[in-house]
Write a protein that holds these residues in place. Structure first.
Motif, mmCIF file in Angstrom:
data_model
loop_
_atom_site.group_PDB
_atom_site.id
_atom_site.type_symbol
_atom_site.label_atom_id
_atom_site.label_comp_id
_atom_site.label_asym_id
_atom_site.label_seq_id
_atom_site.Cartn_x
_atom_site.Cartn_y
_atom_site.Cartn_z
ATOM 1 N N ILE A 330 -75.343 32.057 39.117
ATOM 2 C CA ILE A 330 -75.242 31.852 37.740
ATOM 3 C C ILE A 330 -73.994 33.090 37.262
ATOM 4 O O ILE A 330 -73.136 32.826 36.513
ATOM 5 C CB ILE A 330 -76.437 32.554 37.007
ATOM 6 C CG1 ILE A 330 -76.134 32.495 35.548
ATOM 7 C CG2 ILE A 330 -76.710 33.788 37.325
ATOM 8 C CD1 ILE A 330 -75.942 31.127 35.092
ATOM 9 N N SER A 331 -73.729 34.115 38.072
ATOM 10 C CA SER A 331 -72.810 35.063 37.897
ATOM 11 C C SER A 331 -71.362 34.498 38.160
ATOM 12 O O SER A 331 -70.455 35.030 37.813
ATOM 13 C CB SER A 331 -72.850 36.373 38.598
ATOM 14 O OG SER A 331 -72.992 36.164 39.999
ATOM 15 N N ARG A 332 -71.240 33.529 38.852
ATOM 16 C CA ARG A 332 -70.027 32.755 39.210
ATOM 17 C C ARG A 332 -69.746 31.582 38.180
ATOM 18 O O ARG A 332 -68.491 31.286 38.118
ATOM 19 C CB ARG A 332 -70.035 31.948 40.432
ATOM 20 C CG ARG A 332 -70.426 33.214 41.806
ATOM 21 C CD ARG A 332 -70.603 32.321 42.895
ATOM 22 N NE ARG A 332 -71.208 33.061 44.149
ATOM 23 C CZ ARG A 332 -71.320 32.529 45.383
ATOM 24 N NH1 ARG A 332 -70.866 31.259 45.671
ATOM 25 N NH2 ARG A 332 -72.005 33.372 46.218
ATOM 26 N N PHE A 333 -70.609 31.386 37.334
ATOM 27 C CA PHE A 333 -70.260 30.126 36.273
ATOM 28 C C PHE A 333 -69.002 30.776 35.224
ATOM 29 O O PHE A 333 -69.064 31.978 34.993
ATOM 30 C CB PHE A 333 -71.303 30.068 35.371
ATOM 31 C CG PHE A 333 -72.337 29.292 35.966
ATOM 32 C CD1 PHE A 333 -72.497 29.058 37.417
ATOM 33 C CD2 PHE A 333 -73.456 28.849 35.314
ATOM 34 C CE1 PHE A 333 -73.552 28.227 38.159
ATOM 35 C CE2 PHE A 333 -74.499 28.151 35.977
ATOM 36 C CZ PHE A 333 -74.494 27.740 37.038
ATOM 37 N N VAL A 334 -67.934 29.922 35.242
ATOM 38 C CA VAL A 334 -66.926 30.272 34.401
ATOM 39 C C VAL A 334 -67.088 30.147 33.103
ATOM 40 O O VAL A 334 -67.496 28.859 32.608
ATOM 41 C CB VAL A 334 -65.507 29.744 35.027
ATOM 42 C CG1 VAL A 334 -64.263 30.298 34.133
ATOM 43 C CG2 VAL A 334 -65.498 30.058 36.406
ATOM 44 N N VAL A 335 -66.814 30.885 32.053
ATOM 45 C CA VAL A 335 -67.185 30.706 30.599
ATOM 46 C C VAL A 335 -65.674 30.661 29.722
ATOM 47 O O VAL A 335 -64.891 31.672 30.134
ATOM 48 C CB VAL A 335 -67.901 31.874 30.086
ATOM 49 C CG1 VAL A 335 -68.244 31.556 28.586
ATOM 50 C CG2 VAL A 335 -69.364 31.971 30.853
ATOM 51 N N PHE A 336 -65.328 29.772 29.108
ATOM 52 C CA PHE A 336 -64.151 29.645 28.484
ATOM 53 C C PHE A 336 -64.715 29.660 26.964
ATOM 54 O O PHE A 336 -65.455 29.022 26.405
ATOM 55 C CB PHE A 336 -63.609 28.111 28.699
ATOM 56 C CG PHE A 336 -63.111 28.156 30.225
ATOM 57 C CD1 PHE A 336 -61.827 28.620 30.420
ATOM 58 C CD2 PHE A 336 -63.853 27.676 31.145
ATOM 59 C CE1 PHE A 336 -61.363 28.611 31.825
ATOM 60 C CE2 PHE A 336 -63.304 27.518 32.303
ATOM 61 C CZ PHE A 336 -62.175 28.124 32.854
ATOM 62 N N GLU A 337 -63.932 30.634 26.184
ATOM 63 C CA GLU A 337 -64.341 30.630 24.882
ATOM 64 C C GLU A 337 -63.070 29.585 24.110
ATOM 65 O O GLU A 337 -62.068 29.522 24.443
ATOM 66 C CB GLU A 337 -63.797 31.965 24.148
ATOM 67 C CG GLU A 337 -64.941 33.071 24.658
ATOM 68 C CD GLU A 337 -64.584 34.432 23.967
ATOM 69 O OE1 GLU A 337 -63.504 34.433 23.563
ATOM 70 O OE2 GLU A 337 -65.760 35.133 23.960
#
Length: 454
Positions: A330-337
């Protein structure tokens, strides 16, 4: 943290023994339902999280406790629960998987027939990968051991609740068969009524798509168990789009192409059209709560990993959708705003607090030690656990809103007391604690393919 639901349990004063307890998902569920629990967990960091959360814990090997310390367990325990680590192979697959399933079933039949622990342990040593086979047998071995315990007056457990990844369903099916048809190898041949199925956690208010194989068993005479009734609609990736995304606080009305499969409707007891929408990532993470600052900007999450084996659930999701299955990655999931139609930039990745909230843990749950992302990913979602325990014990449908309040961390004094009980010392592990090198089975028995680099 308590539930407003009145207790009408099928057993007096339920008390849960949680095998392979992890960082506390099922124990948090029990806490929210005012049900005491004791967890057994061998991973040091998961135990540190449990102590920080104020959860009763034994830092121990589940197998060793059964062999050497079963009589020290509280005799009032009447509910056995757990999710033994899944095999590195698929027990429902082809070739080696089918052979492994036959081997597991053979051991189950031998246990039910009354073969001695010593004989079975000796045979388990002869086969590769049987450390994991041994672990998947432990819930049954505990159920049998309860009927041989002078400390319990040979009293069997009243309720058994097990959960794991969907590929373990065939093992639960065989558990069900022997518990219903043959019974435990005690004087009374204690039998259970059992239900087994694969359930989608988003239909119980967990803000992620995660499928789990569950077994609920009740000692015969306590009434036939039922699966927990779904409280939310199933997430259908093919039918979802931004135009029909649910507005916050409003029941989503599905379009025709979102109608669930008939078998899903039948299992849930009502159609998806009668239920509120699944909970989205935005529902959980949008507002400020505790130390969580809130994610007010719309976002996208990119994951390269599937969701419970369903490729259709892979890829990019928005804050208006449930998360993909939360794993140790889960810490590798990339989050884009998503600032507007044309501007997207990479934002902060999920914190452990946020990752836990996507698992339905309360905000500010005190994740501790190392490998925290793995702890989060391995845990039972507490909201799902509340539904499992409630269904198993005949309690009303739980109000999982209690899990949205920040979790109060244990005081230093409480942690020291819990660790003294769990490890043998107030501030450190002792010789009685398990050593990871002795507990972790090989990740895979398959040789790695050599990759040529050109």
């Amino acid at each position: 943290m308590t539930s407003a639901a009145p207790h009408q349990s099928i057993v007096d004063r339920p008390f849960v023994l949680d095998l392979f307890a992890g960082p506390g998902g099922l124990d948090v569920a029990g806490h929210a339902l005012d049900i005491p629990s004791l967890g057994i967990e061998w991973d040091r960091s998961a135990c540190l999280t449990r102590y920080a959360a104020g959860l009763e814990t034994l830092h121990a090997d589940v197998s060793a406790v059964r062999r050497d310390a079963f009589e020290s367990l509280p005799p009032e325990i009447n509910v056995l629960a757990g999710g033994p680590p899944c095999q590195t192979y698929s027990v429902a697959g082809h070739g080696a998987g089918r052979e492994a399933l036959k081997k597991v079933e053979w051991y189950i039949d031998r246990l039910i027939a009354g073969d001695s622990d010593e004989e079975i342990d000796e045979d388990l040593k002869k086969f590769s990968n049987d450390q994991r086979t041994a672990l998947v047998l432990e819930p049954l071995r505990y159920a049998i051991q309860a009927t041989r315990s002078p400390n319990r007056a040979n009293r069997p457990y009243d309720v058994i609740v097990l959960e794991q990844v969907p590929t373990v369903a065939p093992v639960w099916d065989h558990y069900a068969k022997v518990l219903m048809e043959t019974g435990l190898p005690d004087r009374d041949r204690t039998k259970y009524d059992v239900v087994v199925d694969v359930l989608a956690t988003e239909t119980y208010g967990v803000p992620q798509t995660r499928s789990r194989a569950v077994l609920i068993a009740r000692r015969r005479g306590l009434g036939k168990p039922e699966l927990p009734e779904a409280t939310h609609r199933a997430y259908e990736p093919k039918g979802w789009n931004r135009r029909n995304a649910p507005a916050e606080g409003r029941v989503h009305q599905p379009t025709l192409d979102e109608k669930p499969a008939p078998e899903a409707e039948e299992r849930q007891g009502k159609t998806d059209r009668d239920l509120p929408s699944w909970r989205s990532m935005g529902d959980v993470l949008r507002d400020r709560v505790g130390t969580h600052p809130g994610r007010t900007t719309p976002f996208l999450v990119r994951s390269n990993y599937g969701s419970s084996g369903n490729p259709g659930r892979r890829g990019v999701r928005t804050d208006q959708q449930p998360a993909a299955t939360v794993t140790g990655r889960i810490s590798r999931f990339v989050v884009f705003e998503h600032l507007d139609e044309n501007i997207v930039h990479e934002g902060a990745r999920f914190s452990m607090n946020e990752a836990g909230m996507l698992q339905s843990f309360p905000p500010d749950y005190p994740w501790s030690g190392t490998a925290q992302a793995q702890q989060v990913g391995n845990a039972v979602p507490p909201a799902f656990g509340m539904h499992l325990l409630s269904a198993a014990l005949g309690l009303p449908v739980p109000d999982t809103k209690v899990l949205r309040k920040p979790w109060p961390a244990a005081t230093d004094e409480q942690r020291a007391k819990l660790r003294s009980h769990g490890c043998g010392a107030a501030d450190t592990c002792t010789d009685r604690c398990p050593h990871p090198k002795d507990q972790v089975p090989p990740r895979s028995s398959r040789p790695r393919k050599k990759v040529s680099v050109k």
